[in-house]
Design a protein around this motif. Structure first.
Motif, PDB file in Angstrom:
ATOM      1  N   GLY A 265       0.755  -1.103   0.128  1.00 27.60           N
ATOM      2  CA  GLY A 265       0.304   0.082  -0.251  1.00 27.60           C
ATOM      3  C   GLY A 265       0.978   1.316   0.447  1.00 27.60           C
ATOM      4  N   PHE A 266       2.047   1.344   0.820  1.00 24.06           N
ATOM      5  CA  PHE A 266       2.615   2.400   0.367  1.00 24.06           C
ATOM      6  C   PHE A 266       2.965   2.772  -0.807  1.00 24.06           C
ATOM      7  CE2 PHE A 266       5.559  -1.361   0.313  1.00 24.06           C
ATOM      8  CZ  PHE A 266       6.360  -1.144  -1.080  1.00 24.06           C
ATOM      9  N   ALA A 267       2.900   1.737  -1.805  1.00 26.29           N
ATOM     10  CA  ALA A 267       3.285   2.568  -3.338  1.00 26.29           C
ATOM     11  C   ALA A 267       1.927   2.600  -4.233  1.00 26.29           C
ATOM     12  CB  ALA A 267       3.601   1.687  -4.089  1.00 26.29           C
ATOM     13  N   VAL A 268       0.766   2.832  -3.635  1.00 27.50           N
ATOM     14  CA  VAL A 268      -0.734   2.878  -3.496  1.00 27.50           C
ATOM     15  C   VAL A 268      -0.902   4.371  -3.608  1.00 27.50           C
ATOM     16  CG1 VAL A 268      -2.477   2.707  -3.824  1.00 27.50           C
ATOM     17  CG2 VAL A 268      -0.829  -0.006  -4.281  1.00 27.50           C
ATOM     18  N   LYS A 269      -0.634   5.627  -4.087  1.00 22.86           N
ATOM     19  CA  LYS A 269      -1.224   6.552  -3.823  1.00 22.86           C
ATOM     20  C   LYS A 269      -2.617   7.164  -4.140  1.00 22.86           C
ATOM     21  CE  LYS A 269       2.692   7.011  -1.969  1.00 22.86           C
ATOM     22  NZ  LYS A 269       3.359   6.597  -0.110  1.00 22.86           N
ATOM     23  N   LEU A 270      -3.525   7.090  -3.620  1.00 24.11           N
ATOM     24  CA  LEU A 270      -4.969   6.556  -4.324  1.00 24.11           C
ATOM     25  C   LEU A 270      -5.199   8.487  -4.618  1.00 24.11           C
ATOM     26  CD1 LEU A 270      -7.259   4.862  -1.997  1.00 24.11           C
ATOM     27  CD2 LEU A 270      -6.295   3.883  -4.534  1.00 24.11           C
ATOM     28  N   LYS A 271      -4.525   9.037  -3.528  1.00 23.52           N
ATOM     29  CA  LYS A 271      -4.526  11.213  -3.385  1.00 23.52           C
ATOM     30  C   LYS A 271      -3.288  11.451  -4.575  1.00 23.52           C
ATOM     31  CE  LYS A 271      -7.534  10.395   0.570  1.00 23.52           C
ATOM     32  NZ  LYS A 271      -6.772  11.428   2.048  1.00 23.52           N
TER      33      LYS A 271
END
Length: 375
Positions: A265-271
């Motif tokens: 999740g640290f590499a998933v920037k939803l914003k």
């Protein structure tokens, strides 16, 4: 060996060193030279040299280069300064993984995407389709995989071995996940040198023209001999990355897994401010909560958990091992496995079904290993 398999520019050198060659991702690659355990421990204690020239490299350049990278990757490449490297993923619309990649920012509008060997053609097609659908015409894409060779020098003595050979760079000043261009190593003009690592240890990736790989390989092995440097194969590379809980496509991530359940999740920037492929599905998953998680397991009973072995609780199969082996560093039998969130807490006892027999294991903290040497 299958004649359709590709070979790196160092193939003959691997044979000369007595490497055992195996098929991997469409390539004929060295799995080991001496033994996986010896090579593994050498990287932990001194240094190992890997031929990873099978990896793919795409160059992305032009005014809309960043727009394309932001569209196809989950991380926020807009935060990259020139000379920085970023771990990221590409996802399908359903949020599952196309591939995990490294994004190198080489210049103002110039990037490299370094992709997994077995996914090179698939990734190339995926990115090109995404570009066409988005109407991004002011971006150039070049698949440079065949013209580039990649050597990875990994271990606590990597800097000590490489610095005397390197001109134009003070390696001690290179932070993790940074890169340098214009560096000469032992008379070879490199394309890029980076400091990322896929072993859980400090180390450098040296990208050169394919025709320069052999000279550099020989020079590095000779220069590192006194420090205990050994050539290492994919076997040790796998056990090293696994102890550090670094994912491998086809194991921890695939088109059947999403980055959130894989602990990425640290590499998933939803914003990150722009839309990207898979964002909507990943946002929904995050809102609803995950059904399963990737966890570390340690065997209580005697047995090695291998990829594909079922994981059970109370006799009911609830998950599956993604990677498992004897850990040369910890001297334990360990594995990574997907299990329902309800069984993901550290200390939870599970069973791994090995040859039809349920053997006891427990969920443990990950990564299994943290380097005392790493910067």
């Amino acid at each position: 060996m299958d004649e359709s398999l590709k070979r790196t520019p160092l193939y003959e050198y691997h044979l000369k060193l007595g490497a055992r060659m195996v098929p991997f991702g469409g390539w004929e690659m060295p799995v080991q030279y001496s033994s996986v355990i010896e090579e593994h421990r050498t990287v932990r204690q001194a240094a190992g040299l890997f031929d990873v020239s099978h990896m793919g490299e795409f160059e992305v350049s032009g005014p809309q280069a960043l727009d394309l990278i932001q569209l196809v990757t989950t991380n926020n490449a807009a935060k990259l300064a020139v000379g920085q490297v970023q771990y990221s993923l590409m996802c399908y619309e359903n949020g599952n993984v196309v591939d995990d990649i490294l994004v190198y920012r080489l210049g103002e509008n110039r990037y490299w995407l370094v992709v997994n060997a077995g996914n090179t053609q698939k990734d190339w097609e995926w990115i090109n389709v995404a570009r066409q659908r988005a109407g991004l015409h002011n971006v150039e894409l070049s698949n440079r995989s065949d013209e580039i060779a990649l050597l990875a020098l990994q271990g606590p003595k990597a800097e000590e071995i490489l610095q005397p050979l390197a001109q134009g760079v003070a390696l001690a000043q290179m932070e993790p996940f940074t890169l340098k261009t214009g560096v000469t190593v032992a008379g070879v003009q490199t394309l890029v040198i980076s400091r990322t690592g896929y072993t859980g240890e400090d180390g450098f990736e040296i990208y050169v023209k394919a025709e320069d790989a052999a000279a550099l390989w020989e020079t590095l092995l000779e220069a590192g001999e006194e420090e205990g440097l050994l050539p290492c194969g994919l076997g040790a590379r796998d056990t090293l990355r696994f102890e550090a809980k670094l994912p491998l496509y086809g194991h921890e991530i695939s088109d059947q897994h999403n980055p959130l359940e894989a602990g990425l999740g640290f590499a998933v920037k939803l914003k990150k401010g722009v839309d990207f492929i898979g964002r909507e599905a990943l946002a929904k998953l995050k809102e609803q909560g995950l059904a399963r998680k990737l966890v570390g397991i340690e065997m209580i009973d005697r047995g090695i958990p291998r990829q594909g072995y079922p994981v059970a609780v109370g006799g009911e199969i609830v998950g599956e091992v993604t990677t498992g082996s004897f850990s040369p560093t910890l001297e334990k039998n360990i594995g990574l496995a997907y299990v329902p969130v309800a069984y993901s807490n550290v200390g939870t006892e599970v069973e791994v079904i090995i040859r039809g027999r349920p053997l006891k294991a427990r969920v443990v903290e990950t990564p299994f290993y943290r380097s005392p040497h790493k910067r």
